[in-house]
Design an enzyme around this catalytic site. Structure first.
Site, PDB file in Angstrom:
ATOM      1  N   CYS A 241      22.136  50.957  46.617  1.00 47.47           N
ATOM      2  CA  CYS A 241      23.471  50.357  46.711  1.00 47.47           C
ATOM      3  C   CYS A 241      24.491  51.239  47.429  1.00 47.47           C
ATOM      4  O   CYS A 241      25.524  50.748  47.876  1.00 47.47           O
ATOM      5  CB  CYS A 241      23.987  50.021  45.315  1.00 47.47           C
ATOM      6  SG  CYS A 241      23.044  48.723  44.473  1.00 47.47           S
TER       7      CYS A 241
ATOM      8  N   HIS B  42      22.939  63.900  45.717  1.00 49.25           N
ATOM      9  CA  HIS B  42      21.615  63.317  45.523  1.00 49.25           C
ATOM     10  C   HIS B  42      20.888  64.066  44.406  1.00 49.25           C
ATOM     11  O   HIS B  42      20.691  65.277  44.488  1.00 49.25           O
ATOM     12  CB  HIS B  42      20.818  63.414  46.831  1.00 49.25           C
ATOM     13  CG  HIS B  42      19.673  62.450  46.920  1.00 49.25           C
ATOM     14  ND1 HIS B  42      18.715  62.341  45.953  1.00 49.25           N
ATOM     15  CD2 HIS B  42      19.348  61.549  47.884  1.00 49.25           C
ATOM     16  CE1 HIS B  42      17.835  61.413  46.305  1.00 49.25           C
ATOM     17  NE2 HIS B  42      18.194  60.918  47.460  1.00 49.25           N
TER      18      HIS B  42
ATOM     19  N   HIS C  17      44.460  53.860  46.460  1.00 47.19           N
ATOM     20  CA  HIS C  17      43.609  52.714  46.144  1.00 47.19           C
ATOM     21  C   HIS C  17      42.189  53.164  45.818  1.00 47.19           C
ATOM     22  O   HIS C  17      41.693  54.144  46.383  1.00 47.19           O
ATOM     23  CB  HIS C  17      43.582  51.728  47.317  1.00 47.19           C
ATOM     24  CG  HIS C  17      44.944  51.326  47.797  1.00 47.19           C
ATOM     25  ND1 HIS C  17      45.716  50.391  47.147  1.00 47.19           N
ATOM     26  CD2 HIS C  17      45.680  51.748  48.866  1.00 47.19           C
ATOM     27  CE1 HIS C  17      46.870  50.241  47.798  1.00 47.19           C
ATOM     28  NE2 HIS C  17      46.867  51.062  48.834  1.00 47.19           N
TER      29      HIS C  17
ATOM     30  N   HIS D 169      32.300  50.314  43.840  1.00 51.86           N
ATOM     31  CA  HIS D 169      31.149  49.447  44.052  1.00 51.86           C
ATOM     32  C   HIS D 169      31.056  48.409  42.933  1.00 51.86           C
ATOM     33  O   HIS D 169      30.982  48.768  41.749  1.00 51.86           O
ATOM     34  CB  HIS D 169      29.867  50.278  44.094  1.00 51.86           C
ATOM     35  CG  HIS D 169      28.616  49.464  44.040  1.00 51.86           C
ATOM     36  ND1 HIS D 169      28.309  48.508  44.982  1.00 51.86           N
ATOM     37  CD2 HIS D 169      27.586  49.453  43.150  1.00 51.86           C
ATOM     38  CE1 HIS D 169      27.153  47.949  44.672  1.00 51.86           C
ATOM     39  NE2 HIS D 169      26.702  48.496  43.571  1.00 51.86           N
TER      40      HIS D 169
ATOM     41  N   HIS E 209      33.103  38.937  40.858  1.00 47.21           N
ATOM     42  CA  HIS E 209      33.203  37.547  40.410  1.00 47.21           C
ATOM     43  C   HIS E 209      32.921  36.572  41.547  1.00 47.21           C
ATOM     44  O   HIS E 209      32.179  35.599  41.372  1.00 47.21           O
ATOM     45  CB  HIS E 209      34.607  37.287  39.845  1.00 47.21           C
ATOM     46  CG  HIS E 209      34.783  35.923  39.259  1.00 47.21           C
ATOM     47  ND1 HIS E 209      35.249  34.850  39.993  1.00 47.21           N
ATOM     48  CD2 HIS E 209      34.534  35.447  38.007  1.00 47.21           C
ATOM     49  CE1 HIS E 209      35.299  33.783  39.220  1.00 47.21           C
ATOM     50  NE2 HIS E 209      34.880  34.113  38.018  1.00 47.21           N
TER      51      HIS E 209
ATOM     52  N   ASN F 167      26.965  41.251  42.948  1.00 50.15           N
ATOM     53  CA  ASN F 167      26.551  42.575  43.412  1.00 50.15           C
ATOM     54  C   ASN F 167      25.719  42.379  44.677  1.00 50.15           C
ATOM     55  O   ASN F 167      24.555  41.989  44.607  1.00 50.15           O
ATOM     56  CB  ASN F 167      25.732  43.285  42.327  1.00 50.15           C
ATOM     57  CG  ASN F 167      25.275  44.677  42.752  1.00 50.15           C
ATOM     58  OD1 ASN F 167      25.431  45.080  43.909  1.00 50.15           O
ATOM     59  ND2 ASN F 167      24.687  45.413  41.838  1.00 50.15           N
TER      60      ASN F 167
END
EC number: 2.3.1.-
Length: 462
Positions: free
Chosen positions: A175, A254, A338, A342, A371, A375
């Protein structure tokens, strides 16, 4: 005249050194900037909207088609969908909507990728007036699908791009792959001057629908939806006046060397041989560690000195007096305005909001993107950014912190600066007036309330 020529010869090495230093430390640094000229998120066309929309009724039909599930698995799935924060207008791959989730073909996968990638690229080229023949760098990231020739080759063939394009095909990055791809483009900008780069971030969902009954694997069916984004980047300063964002910094973390982190979010097979995407209980811990490690590197780059000093003093006082204080938290709002989180799920958004002490205004863009579009994996961040822009939140000089988490386990974050006031309604055009809705209660709550009835515990659907 002879004296002048001799002096010039002596001065040539000096001029060469000055030119060399300017080229390497002044001019090249100028060309290492990374500007975003435009981005286009995927949205189904009006003709496809009805056949691709995955509403509550469609979700129920798909759930009940899986004959491997018992009542408890049905309950788990439906209850998860109810609590996911996902609405009624998200998109699913065609083969899922047509009832072929257990027999997806290579053609289905390529068709899904073509639809998302070519739709967003067509809009991007049309919007910017940039020709495909002007592109110098092409990066495509799709984690769950790798074909030969690669998807980058497929894009180059479709748009007849030049044969000297620097093309990269990223897979398995999860992702957070979108920021990996942007970081790659930025690194290339340090070597090549005045270039245009395309970054495409999406995911291939159709062939990877899980048809088994392992709860840690059917969870992904409830969260992931079709979507993606194509972005146009440059390091050409002459195009700065056309840019919308400037990349200030990025940090990649990572944890692949840690066994728990590596296996908490992984493509796998269950005991019955069904392939899917496994999400384990270790994911929360891995995400917390990766996020903390990332912030330790990122925070000094983005926060003002006064905030760093305040945090140091408060932390020292807390440790010295053995007391806890809420004010010990780093205040990220002193460095960014802001937060582009994700939209991986309601729990992900809630936890990040809690750990960073964000309010509902800060979390609204991620909640609404989840919404409306679900995802969408690596493409999700850009739906969140699009919401901010459509709501006219982004003003010149504002800074945006992008936070992404993904398999590996990885945390990739970056900060953008807004170059000009942004107010394009983009992919939110047809629905932004409805957001945020007064309620995001899922229709499953009433229509499928029977899933909580104890007297049905003996029932089997097959």
């Amino acid at each position: 005249m002879e004296f002048f020529m001799e002096s010039l010869l002596y001065l040539l090495p000096f001029f060469y050194v000055i030119l060399y230093l300017c080229n390497n430390f002044v001019f090249r640094k100028r060309n290492q900037c990374c500007y975003m000229l435009a981005y286009e998120c995927y949205k189904a066309t009006d003709d496809e909207e009805a056949s691709r929309t995955l509403d509550s009724q469609s979700c129920a039909k798909i759930v009940f088609r899986n004959k491997n599930l018992g009542l408890e698995e049905y309950r788990f799935l439906l209850q998860t969908i109810v609590n996911s924060g996902i609405g009624e207008e998200t998109y699913a791959p065609k083969n899922i909507m047509e009832g072929r989730e257990d027999s997806a073909s290579l053609t289905d996968a390529l068709s899904e990728m073509d639809d998302i990638i070519f739709t967003t690229l067509d809009r991007l080229f049309s919007r910017t007036g940039i020709s495909p023949s002007e592109i110098d760098i092409l990066v495509v990231n799709v984690s769950l699908f790798s074909t030969i020739p690669s998807l980058t080759s497929r894009v180059m063939n479709r748009y007849k791009m030049r044969d000297d394009v620097k093309a990269f095909n990223l897979s398995g990055m999860g992702c957070s792959a979108s920021l990996v791809a942007i970081d790659l483009a930025q690194q290339l900008f340090k070597t090549y001057n005045n270039k245009l780069a395309i970054v495409i971030s999406t995911e291939c969902m159709g062939p990877h629908w899980y048809c088994g009954k392992d709860r840690s694997m059917i969870l992904s069916n409830c969260l992931f939806r079709s979507g993606g984004c194509s972005m146009l980047l440059t390091n050409n300063n002459s195009l700065k006046n056309r840019a919308i964002l400037k990349l200030k910094c990025s940090v990649r973390t990572h944890l692949g060397s840690n066994d728990e982190a590596y296996g908490c979010c992984i493509q796998d097979e269950d005991v019955d041989g069904y392939q899917g995407f496994r999400l384990t209980k270790k994911l929360t811990k891995a995400a917390a560690i990766a996020f903390t490690n990332n912030l330790q590197v990122l925070v000094p780059k983005i926060l003002p000195l006064r905030e760093l000093l305040r945090y140091t003093i408060v932390s020292y006082y807390r440790n010295y007096t053995k007391t806890s204080a809420k004010s010990q938290m780093i205040n990220l709002k002193t460095g960014v305005e802001h937060f582009c989180i994700h939209p991986g799920g309601r729990a992900v958004i809630d936890e990040l909001g809690k750990s960073l002490e964000l309010n509902e205004y800060d979390l609204e863009p991620a909640r609404m993107a989840l919404h409306r579009f679900g995802n969408t994996s690596a493409g999700g961040l850009w739906y969140v950014l699009g919401y901010m822009e459509a709501k006219k939140r982004l003003k010149k000089g504002d800074r945006i912190l992008m936070i992404s988490l993904g398999a590996g386990f990885k945390c990739n974050n970056c900060v953008w600066e807004v170059i000009n006031d942004l107010e394009d309604v983009n992919v939110w055009k047809d629905c932004i007036h409805r957001y945020p809705p007064k309620s995001i209660i899922n229709p499953f709550v009433e229509k499928y309330s029977w899933i909580n009835d104890e007297y049905l515990s003996f029932v089997r659907f097959h």
